[in-house]
Motif scaffolding. Structure first.
Motif: not given
Lengths: 236, 231
Positions: B104-109, B137-139
Motif C-alpha cells: 500500500s501507499a503507507f507501506e511503501n513510504l 493510505i492503507h488500501e
C-alpha cells in the motif's frame, strides 16, 4: 534494451547452450531422464562442466529476476542512503537472503522430483546431495561477500553469484570426494554406498575454479573502478 | 516562521545547489552545455522547456544521478561525486519512478522511511493526506492505483521525510485540476518553510502558478531567468 532484459536473454541463451551441450557431450541421446541421470559421479570433466552450466543458468536467471525487481526502486534507496556503498551493502544482503530462500525452494523441488522419478523408474537420482551442498554454499556466498568487501554493485553481486556457483562444486568435491565427512555423507547422501565413484571426479577441476575465482576478482575490481562513473538513470 | 528563519533557511541550515559550467554529453550528443547557476533555499525554481530541452537532465545532475562530462555540481559547497555521492537531504521525483506494487501507499513510504528513520507513521499519514491520498493510505495496493494516484504517491515519497531539497520532474503529470491545486498548495507551504524546491515542467500554466524563479531551458542551456511573484 534494459540491462535486465539483456540479462534475461543471456540466461535463456545459457540455458539453450546447456541443453545443446548436454545433448552433444553428456548423454548422446537427448531425453529428460538422461538430463537428470547425467549428474551422477561417473561423469568426466566435460560432463561436469556441462553440469556447472546448469547452475550458472539458474544463478543468472535468479539474478535477472532480482535485478528487475530492484533496479527501478534502487534510485529511491540510493538517494536516501546517500552513499553508494551503503545502498549496495543493503542490496546484496537482500539478494543473499533471497538466494537462501531460492535455494531452499530449489532443493525441495528437486527432492520431490527425485522421489517421483525414483518411484516411476529405476533411475538413480543423485542431484539431491549436490543441491544440499548448494545450500551450504549460500553461507559461503555471504562469507565471500564480507571477505571481499565488495558490496558496491548489483553487477558485483551477479559475479559473486557466479563465483558461488563455482564454489559449489569445490565444496561438493571436498565433502564427497576421498571420503570427506562421513556423517555429512550419510545425512546428505542416501546412496552413500555408491560414493566410491566420486573419487574419479576430476583433480584439475579445483585448479579451474581457482583460475575462475581470480578472474572474477579481477573483473570485480574493474567493475568497482567503473562504478563510480555510472549514470544511474541512464537507460540504454 | 519569521523573516530571520526564512533568511537562514529551515532548521538553521542554508541549502544551496551550485552548477559550475556543467556540461553533459550522451552518445556524442550534448544534452547540457556549460550551465552555471545557483539555487538557494526558500524559493521554488521552475525549469521550463520543451521535451528534450535538457530540464530533466539538469534535475538529475542536481540529484547526483548523472555525472558531468565537464564542470561540477556543488551542494552546500560540497562537490558531487567527489566530496559526496549524492545530494544529502534530497527528495526526488523522477519519471517512471517505481514503488513496490504489492504494498500500500503507507507501506511503501514506511519501507523507504526505514532507511533514514526520520519520519514516523504520523508524518507518513499526514503527507499522504496532503497530496490527496487520504482515502488510499492503507488500501488498495499500489499496483491497483490509477496514474494520478501513483503520481501523488511519488510526490509524497519525495517530501515525506522533511527533505530540505526537493527536486520534482513533471509533478503534475496525470493529476486532475483539483490535485494540481493541492500539489501547488503543498509546494508553496514547503517553500514557506524554507526549502529549496526545483520543478521541471513543460506545462506553462503550472509554471506560472508555481515558480518564484523561472528558468527557460533551450537546447541544454539556460536561455533566460525571470523572477516572478506568486502566491
Amino acid at each position: 534494451m534494459k540491462s535486465q532484459n539483456k540479462l534475461a536473454f543471456l540466461s535463456i541463451g545459457l540455458l539453450l547452450f546447456y541443453l545443446i551441450l548436454a545433448k552433444n557431450y553428456l548423454f548422446g541421446k537427448f531425453t529428460i531422464q538422461n538430463l537428470f541421470r547425467g549428474v551422477d559421479f561417473g561423469a568426466n570433466t566435460m560432463q561436469t562442466l556441462v553440469f556447472i552450466f546448469f547452475f550458472f543458468t539458474i544463478a543468472t536467471l535468479n539474478f535477472a529476476l532480482l535485478q528487475s525487481w530492484f533496479s527501478d526502486w534502487l534510485i529511491l534507496q540510493l538517494i536516501r542512503y546517500k552513499k553508494i556503498s551503503h545502498a549496495f551493502k543493503n542490496l546484496n544482503e537482500t539478494i543473499f537472503k533471497l538466494n537462501v530462500l531460492f535455494h531452499i525452494m530449489f532443493i525441495i523441488l528437486f527432492f520431490v522430483f527425485s522421489e517421483l522419478f525414483h518411484a516411476s523408474s529405476s533411475i538413480s537420482f543423485s542431484l539431491l546431495s549436490m543441491l544440499l551442498t548448494n545450500f551450504l554454499i549460500c553461507n559461503l556466498y555471504m562469507l565471500t561477500q564480507f571477505l571481499f568487501n565488495l558490496y558496491f554493485s548489483d553487477r558485483v553481486g551477479y559475479f559473486l553469484v557466479l563465483v558461488y556457483a563455482g564454489l559449489f562444486l569445490m565444496v561438493g568435491e571436498s565433502l564427497f570426494v576421498n571420503g570427506g565427512s562421513v556423517i555429512f555423507q550419510i545425512l546428505a547422501w542416501p546412496q552413500f554406498i555408491c560414493q566410491q565413484r566420486l573419487s574419479i571426479l576430476h583433480v584439475n577441476l579445483l585448479v579451474w575454479y581457482v583460475i575462475l575465482l581470480v578472474l572474477f576478482m579481477l573483473v570485480e575490481g574493474l567493475i568497482y573502478g567503473r562504478l563510480r562513473q555510472i549514470d544511474w538513470l541512464r537507460r540504454d | 516562521m519569521d523573516d530571520l528563519d526564512k533568511l537562514i533557511g529551515y532548521g538553521g541550515i542554508k541549502m544551496k545547489i551550485e552548477l559550475r559550467h556543467f556540461s553533459k554529453t550522451l552518445k556524442k550528443r550534448s544534452v547540457l552545455t556549460d550551465v552555471s547557476y545557483t539555487f538557494n533555499d526558500g524559493a521554488i525554481y521552475g525549469l521550463y522547456g520543451i521535451n528534450g530541452s535538457g530540464k530533466t537532465m539538469l534535475l538529475r545532475a542536481m540529484a547526483g544521478l548523472i555525472h558531468a562530462t565537464n564542470g561540477e555540481v556543488l551542494v552546500n559547497d560540497k562537490i558531487l561525486h567527489k566530496d559526496i555521492d549524492f545530494s544529502p537531504e534530497t527528495g526526488i521525483l523522477i519519471e517512471n519512478m517505481s514503488l513496490l506494487p504489492q504494498y500500500s501507499a503507507f507501506e511503501n513510504l514506511k519501507i523507504l522511511g526505514k532507511i533514514q528513520h526520520v519520519a514516523n507513521d504520523a508524518d507518513i499519514e499526514n503527507t499522504l493526506k496532503a497530496v490527496g491520498l487520504e482515502a488510499n493510505i492503507h488500501e488498495p495496493v499500489v499496483k491497483d492505483f490509477s496514474l494520478g494516484m501513483r503520481q501523488k504517491l511519488n510526490i509524497a515519497q519525495a517530501v515525506f521525510e522533511d527533505q530540505k531539497i526537493i527536486l520534482l520532474d513533471e509533478p503534475t503529470n496525470g493529476l486532475d485540476t483539483d490535485s494540481v491545486s493541492k500539489c501547488i498548495k503543498l509546494l508553496r507551504k514547503l517553500r514557506d518553510e524554507g526549502k529549496l524546491i526545483v520543478v521541471a515542467t513543460h506545462v506553462a500554466e503550472d509554471m506560472k502558478k508555481l515558480a518564484d524563479v523561472q528558468l527557460h531551458i533551450v537546447e541544454g542551456k539556460i536561455e533566460s531567468t525571470e523572477r516572478v511573484s506568486v502566491g
